[in-house]
Scaffold this motif. Sequence first.
Motif, short mmCIF file in Angstrom:
data_model
loop_
_atom_site.label_atom_id
_atom_site.label_comp_id
_atom_site.label_asym_id
_atom_site.label_seq_id
_atom_site.Cartn_x
_atom_site.Cartn_y
_atom_site.Cartn_z
N ALA A 114 0.84 -1.20 0.00
CA ALA A 114 0.00 0.00 0.00
C ALA A 114 0.87 1.25 0.00
O ALA A 114 2.04 1.21 0.36
CB ALA A 114 -0.91 0.00 1.22
N ALA A 115 0.29 2.35 -0.41
CA ALA A 115 1.02 3.61 -0.41
C ALA A 115 1.41 4.01 1.00
O ALA A 115 0.72 3.68 1.96
CB ALA A 115 0.15 4.70 -1.03
N ALA A 116 2.52 4.69 1.14
CA ALA A 116 2.98 5.15 2.45
C ALA A 116 2.07 6.27 2.91
O ALA A 116 2.20 7.40 2.49
CB ALA A 116 4.42 5.61 2.38
N THR A 117 1.14 5.96 3.78
CA THR A 117 0.17 6.92 4.26
C THR A 117 -0.14 6.66 5.72
O THR A 117 0.05 5.56 6.21
CB THR A 117 -1.12 6.86 3.42
N THR A 118 -0.62 7.67 6.40
CA THR A 118 -1.06 7.49 7.78
C THR A 118 -2.57 7.28 7.83
O THR A 118 -3.13 7.14 8.90
CB THR A 118 -0.70 8.73 8.64
N ASN A 119 -3.22 7.26 6.67
CA ASN A 119 -4.67 7.09 6.61
C ASN A 119 -5.06 5.67 6.24
O ASN A 119 -6.03 5.45 5.54
CB ASN A 119 -5.27 8.07 5.60
N THR A 120 -4.30 4.71 6.69
CA THR A 120 -4.57 3.31 6.39
C THR A 120 -5.20 2.65 7.61
O THR A 120 -4.82 2.93 8.74
CB THR A 120 -3.27 2.59 6.01
N SER A 121 -6.16 1.77 7.36
CA SER A 121 -6.77 0.99 8.43
C SER A 121 -6.98 -0.44 7.94
O SER A 121 -6.98 -0.70 6.75
CB SER A 121 -8.10 1.60 8.89
N ALA A 122 -7.17 -1.35 8.89
CA ALA A 122 -7.46 -2.74 8.57
C ALA A 122 -8.68 -3.15 9.39
O ALA A 122 -8.72 -2.92 10.60
CB ALA A 122 -6.26 -3.63 8.89
N THR A 123 -9.67 -3.74 8.72
CA THR A 123 -10.93 -4.08 9.37
C THR A 123 -11.19 -5.57 9.25
O THR A 123 -11.06 -6.15 8.17
CB THR A 123 -12.10 -3.29 8.75
N LEU A 124 -11.59 -6.20 10.35
CA LEU A 124 -12.01 -7.59 10.35
C LEU A 124 -13.49 -7.63 10.02
O LEU A 124 -14.31 -7.08 10.74
CB LEU A 124 -11.74 -8.23 11.72
N LEU A 125 -13.81 -8.27 8.91
CA LEU A 125 -15.19 -8.33 8.43
C LEU A 125 -15.90 -9.57 8.95
O LEU A 125 -15.27 -10.53 9.39
CB LEU A 125 -15.21 -8.32 6.90
N ASP A 126 -17.24 -9.58 8.84
CA ASP A 126 -18.03 -10.73 9.26
C ASP A 126 -17.90 -11.91 8.30
O ASP A 126 -18.46 -12.98 8.54
CB ASP A 126 -19.50 -10.35 9.43
N THR A 127 -17.14 -11.75 7.22
CA THR A 127 -16.82 -12.85 6.32
C THR A 127 -15.57 -13.59 6.79
O THR A 127 -15.21 -14.62 6.23
CB THR A 127 -16.57 -12.33 4.90
N GLY A 128 -14.85 -13.02 7.76
CA GLY A 128 -13.60 -13.58 8.23
C GLY A 128 -12.39 -12.97 7.54
O GLY A 128 -11.26 -13.30 7.87
N ASN A 129 -12.63 -12.09 6.58
CA ASN A 129 -11.53 -11.41 5.89
C ASN A 129 -11.03 -10.24 6.72
O ASN A 129 -11.81 -9.56 7.38
CB ASN A 129 -11.98 -10.89 4.52
N PHE A 130 -9.73 -9.99 6.64
CA PHE A 130 -9.09 -8.85 7.30
C PHE A 130 -8.60 -7.95 6.19
O PHE A 130 -7.64 -8.28 5.48
CB PHE A 130 -7.96 -9.34 8.20
N VAL A 131 -9.26 -6.81 6.00
CA VAL A 131 -9.06 -5.97 4.83
C VAL A 131 -8.28 -4.71 5.19
O VAL A 131 -8.68 -3.95 6.07
CB VAL A 131 -10.41 -5.58 4.20
N LEU A 132 -7.17 -4.49 4.47
CA LEU A 132 -6.33 -3.30 4.62
C LEU A 132 -6.74 -2.31 3.55
O LEU A 132 -6.81 -2.66 2.37
CB LEU A 132 -4.86 -3.69 4.46
N LYS A 133 -7.03 -1.05 3.95
CA LYS A 133 -7.44 -0.06 2.95
C LYS A 133 -7.04 1.34 3.37
O LYS A 133 -6.78 1.59 4.55
CB LYS A 133 -8.93 -0.12 2.71
#
Length: 140
Positions: A114-133
Amino acid sequence: MTMLNLSLFCLISFFTFFSFSYPATDTLTSLDTLGDNQTLVSSGGLFELGFFSENFSGYHYLGIWFTADRSKVVWVDRENPILDSSGLLQIRTGNLVLTDRRQVQLIVNSGSVAAATTNTSATLLDTGNFVLKEVDTGMV
């Protein structure tokens, strides 16, 4: 038990409960760290992400499991075992980074960096996926 002892017991129990409990969250931001005995819980409470240990190896691992049955692990990062309970997961320069007492930084997200940013988060979804965005753009 006297009334004074009962009151003291209730007061200690109240502060002990509230000092160790905190609302579960499903998101790790670039300002957060996730350590041993801390977990992320998906918004519907189906999945949990955190560190766990195996009895036979002594290693600790980052993994995702069903909240209702902790023994049902659905994902584990077996390639990066942690020696003890010193593991930390955090977001650095747009990537999920795992460290332990050895201070070796391991990037655990797959795909492109991912781009070097301080506005990145990672969320654990109810599908079991852990998504970085990226928070602002929503880019995954």
